[in-house]
Design a protein around this motif. Sequence first.
Motif, PDB file in Angstrom:
ATOM      1  N   VAL A 184      44.197  28.645  52.363  1.00 36.71           N
ATOM      2  CA  VAL A 184      44.569  28.067  51.068  1.00 36.71           C
ATOM      3  C   VAL A 184      45.338  29.097  50.246  1.00 36.71           C
ATOM      4  O   VAL A 184      44.999  30.286  50.225  1.00 36.71           O
ATOM      5  N   GLU A 185      46.373  28.594  49.557  1.00 36.28           N
ATOM      6  CA  GLU A 185      47.167  29.421  48.647  1.00 36.28           C
ATOM      7  C   GLU A 185      47.151  28.792  47.262  1.00 36.28           C
ATOM      8  O   GLU A 185      47.684  27.699  47.059  1.00 36.28           O
ATOM      9  N   VAL A 186      46.508  29.477  46.313  1.00 45.77           N
ATOM     10  CA  VAL A 186      46.590  29.059  44.912  1.00 45.77           C
ATOM     11  C   VAL A 186      47.691  29.878  44.251  1.00 45.77           C
ATOM     12  O   VAL A 186      47.829  31.073  44.512  1.00 45.77           O
ATOM     13  N   ARG A 187      48.452  29.243  43.365  1.00 41.74           N
ATOM     14  CA  ARG A 187      49.638  29.895  42.809  1.00 41.74           C
ATOM     15  C   ARG A 187      49.581  30.132  41.302  1.00 41.74           C
ATOM     16  O   ARG A 187      50.191  31.078  40.814  1.00 41.74           O
ATOM     17  N   ASN A 188      48.905  29.267  40.583  1.00 49.98           N
ATOM     18  CA  ASN A 188      48.929  29.406  39.128  1.00 49.98           C
ATOM     19  C   ASN A 188      48.321  30.736  38.710  1.00 49.98           C
ATOM     20  O   ASN A 188      47.275  31.154  39.223  1.00 49.98           O
ATOM     21  N   ALA A 189      48.951  31.402  37.750  1.00 48.61           N
ATOM     22  CA  ALA A 189      48.529  32.756  37.353  1.00 48.61           C
ATOM     23  C   ALA A 189      47.118  32.791  36.786  1.00 48.61           C
ATOM     24  O   ALA A 189      46.449  33.838  36.831  1.00 48.61           O
ATOM     25  N   GLU A 190      46.623  31.659  36.275  1.00 49.02           N
ATOM     26  CA  GLU A 190      45.280  31.663  35.686  1.00 49.02           C
ATOM     27  C   GLU A 190      44.190  31.948  36.723  1.00 49.02           C
ATOM     28  O   GLU A 190      43.116  32.444  36.374  1.00 49.02           O
ATOM     29  N   TRP A 191      44.452  31.636  37.996  1.00 45.85           N
ATOM     30  CA  TRP A 191      43.461  31.926  39.034  1.00 45.85           C
ATOM     31  C   TRP A 191      43.199  33.417  39.154  1.00 45.85           C
ATOM     32  O   TRP A 191      42.105  33.845  39.546  1.00 45.85           O
ATOM     33  N   PHE A 192      44.206  34.216  38.817  1.00 44.78           N
ATOM     34  CA  PHE A 192      44.104  35.667  39.003  1.00 44.78           C
ATOM     35  C   PHE A 192      43.870  36.417  37.694  1.00 44.78           C
ATOM     36  O   PHE A 192      43.526  37.597  37.710  1.00 44.78           O
ATOM     37  N   ALA A 193      44.044  35.737  36.564  1.00 39.71           N
ATOM     38  CA  ALA A 193      43.946  36.398  35.265  1.00 39.71           C
ATOM     39  C   ALA A 193      42.511  36.504  34.770  1.00 39.71           C
ATOM     40  O   ALA A 193      42.182  37.401  33.991  1.00 39.71           O
ATOM     41  N   ASP A 194      41.650  35.598  35.198  1.00 39.32           N
ATOM     42  CA  ASP A 194      40.265  35.565  34.733  1.00 39.32           C
ATOM     43  C   ASP A 194      39.341  35.799  35.927  1.00 39.32           C
ATOM     44  O   ASP A 194      39.332  35.025  36.882  1.00 39.32           O
ATOM     45  N   GLN A 195      38.557  36.872  35.878  1.00 37.27           N
ATOM     46  CA  GLN A 195      37.693  37.236  36.999  1.00 37.27           C
ATOM     47  C   GLN A 195      36.694  36.146  37.342  1.00 37.27           C
ATOM     48  O   GLN A 195      36.342  35.940  38.502  1.00 37.27           O
ATOM     49  N   LYS A 196      36.265  35.397  36.348  1.00 34.94           N
ATOM     50  CA  LYS A 196      35.312  34.310  36.582  1.00 34.94           C
ATOM     51  C   LYS A 196      35.923  33.254  37.507  1.00 34.94           C
ATOM     52  O   LYS A 196      35.293  32.825  38.476  1.00 34.94           O
ATOM     53  N   PHE A 197      37.150  32.845  37.194  1.00 34.72           N
ATOM     54  CA  PHE A 197      37.819  31.851  38.029  1.00 34.72           C
ATOM     55  C   PHE A 197      38.061  32.400  39.432  1.00 34.72           C
ATOM     56  O   PHE A 197      37.861  31.709  40.431  1.00 34.72           O
ATOM     57  N   GLY A 245      58.449  38.413  42.076  1.00 31.98           N
ATOM     58  CA  GLY A 245      58.121  38.033  40.712  1.00 31.98           C
ATOM     59  C   GLY A 245      56.689  37.645  40.456  1.00 31.98           C
ATOM     60  O   GLY A 245      56.338  37.296  39.319  1.00 31.98           O
ATOM     61  N   ARG A 246      55.824  37.690  41.484  1.00 29.49           N
ATOM     62  CA  ARG A 246      54.428  37.303  41.311  1.00 29.49           C
ATOM     63  C   ARG A 246      53.510  38.310  42.005  1.00 29.49           C
ATOM     64  O   ARG A 246      52.821  38.008  42.962  1.00 29.49           O
ATOM     65  N   ARG A 247      53.489  39.507  41.468  1.00 27.73           N
ATOM     66  CA  ARG A 247      52.694  40.563  42.093  1.00 27.73           C
ATOM     67  C   ARG A 247      51.195  40.305  41.952  1.00 27.73           C
ATOM     68  O   ARG A 247      50.374  40.919  42.648  1.00 27.73           O
ATOM     69  N   ASP A 248      50.807  39.385  41.051  1.00 28.00           N
ATOM     70  CA  ASP A 248      49.382  39.059  40.917  1.00 28.00           C
ATOM     71  C   ASP A 248      48.842  38.372  42.170  1.00 28.00           C
ATOM     72  O   ASP A 248      47.626  38.372  42.400  1.00 28.00           O
ATOM     73  N   MET A 249      49.732  37.797  42.981  1.00 26.58           N
ATOM     74  CA  MET A 249      49.279  37.125  44.195  1.00 26.58           C
ATOM     75  C   MET A 249      48.984  38.109  45.331  1.00 26.58           C
ATOM     76  O   MET A 249      48.547  37.715  46.406  1.00 26.58           O
ATOM     77  N   MET A 250      49.203  39.382  45.070  1.00 29.47           N
ATOM     78  CA  MET A 250      48.804  40.429  46.004  1.00 29.47           C
ATOM     79  C   MET A 250      47.372  40.852  45.659  1.00 29.47           C
ATOM     80  O   MET A 250      47.096  41.996  45.289  1.00 29.47           O
ATOM     81  N   HIS A 251      46.444  39.899  45.786  1.00 27.32           N
ATOM     82  CA  HIS A 251      45.058  40.130  45.390  1.00 27.32           C
ATOM     83  C   HIS A 251      44.305  40.996  46.393  1.00 27.32           C
ATOM     84  O   HIS A 251      43.260  41.551  46.079  1.00 27.32           O
ATOM     85  N   MET A 252      44.801  41.086  47.613  1.00 24.46           N
ATOM     86  CA  MET A 252      44.246  41.934  48.672  1.00 24.46           C
ATOM     87  C   MET A 252      42.768  41.661  48.906  1.00 24.46           C
ATOM     88  O   MET A 252      41.975  42.561  49.186  1.00 24.46           O
ATOM     89  N   ARG A 253      42.420  40.391  48.834  1.00 26.22           N
ATOM     90  CA  ARG A 253      41.019  39.980  48.977  1.00 26.22           C
ATOM     91  C   ARG A 253      40.909  38.990  50.132  1.00 26.22           C
ATOM     92  O   ARG A 253      41.176  37.798  49.970  1.00 26.22           O
ATOM     93  N   LEU A 254      40.510  39.485  51.289  1.00 31.27           N
ATOM     94  CA  LEU A 254      40.345  38.632  52.462  1.00 31.27           C
ATOM     95  C   LEU A 254      39.002  37.928  52.394  1.00 31.27           C
ATOM     96  O   LEU A 254      37.994  38.525  52.016  1.00 31.27           O
ATOM     97  N   SER A 255      38.989  36.670  52.804  1.00 32.30           N
ATOM     98  CA  SER A 255      37.755  35.881  52.814  1.00 32.30           C
ATOM     99  C   SER A 255      37.226  35.669  54.231  1.00 32.30           C
ATOM    100  O   SER A 255      36.095  35.223  54.424  1.00 32.30           O
ATOM    101  N   THR A 256      38.066  35.949  55.224  1.00 33.62           N
ATOM    102  CA  THR A 256      37.702  35.880  56.637  1.00 33.62           C
ATOM    103  C   THR A 256      38.342  37.087  57.316  1.00 33.62           C
ATOM    104  O   THR A 256      39.194  37.767  56.710  1.00 33.62           O
ATOM    105  N   PRO A 257      38.013  37.364  58.565  1.00 28.64           N
ATOM    106  CA  PRO A 257      38.669  38.484  59.265  1.00 28.64           C
ATOM    107  C   PRO A 257      40.091  38.152  59.712  1.00 28.64           C
ATOM    108  O   PRO A 257      40.603  38.759  60.644  1.00 28.64           O
TER     109      PRO A 257
END
Length: 300
Positions: free
Chosen positions: A168-181, A203-215
């Motif tokens: 899954v790829e979420v794109r909206n910046a709010e997914w990455f701006a609030d730690q709770k979300f 233009g969207r460096r916030d999507m480089m979250h570097m958080r793997l959920s599976t191997p």
Amino acid sequence: MQFGKVNNPQDIDFSIPQDHPDTLKVLKNSKNKDFKTFIGCAKWNKQDLKGFYPRGTKDELAYYSTQFNCIELNATFYKSPSKEQVRTWYDKTPAHFKFFPKLPNTISHFKRLVNTQQATEEFCDAVAHFEEKLGMAFLQLHDNFKPKDFESLKKYIENFPKVIPLAVEVRNAEWFADQKFTDEYYEVIKSNNITNILVDTAGRRDMMHMRLSTPTAFIRWVGANHPSDYNRLDEWVSRISQWKKEGLENLYFFVHQNVELESPLLSAYFIEKLNKALNLDIQIPKTLNSNNNGKQTTLL
């Protein structure tokens, strides 16, 4: 791919952020040490990959699949495939080839995951005919699909057919701006064995979250048609090498460009570098030349 395109790539900090702590936890818990790597482009048509195909090529997919071991199948985003179409694609490709079909936009964008059970089942029934050539389906959500829509996403993920691997790829910046979300989303995908997609675009460096959920690392890399593209790929080789040591099982890496004709060039460069770093033998597309610096520059 125009998502994240900027007019000033020379001013962007393209450095790869540090891994999220959860990434190391996921990788260390990996049980399977049989590392598999699939690297490809997003499309196979001549119009986008001008100059890639030898003169006289009659079947683009058949040729493409002799040069790459996978395709990020964006065609299914615009029209859900029939079983017959899937079997046609299957029959044109060699045994080792993998397809990574994108879920149709009728599901993700128009209906926004609501009342989509039948459409999802039809899609999954069709792509199941890829059989062993099915890599992983992926769901790309609209830019305006926000955390307020979380319950729809959660329900969709929980009900998605478990026999079809999903990213899954979420794109909206709010997914990455609030730690709770971010944490709520991550826990849902992790608990359902869904792979978290990384997008590396200017233009969207916030999507480089570097958080793997599976191997599994599912990376959609977007070049900027700029000399910095090569250094960016070099840095990815280093990070992937680190992840492999920590327990990464699968690498799915898809190369995009704002002008797609350069995608095979950069893919070949990346494959060559990764082969050397990890002692792999992934085929380098043979219709490409190299200059003295080893950087792919000219299509035959």
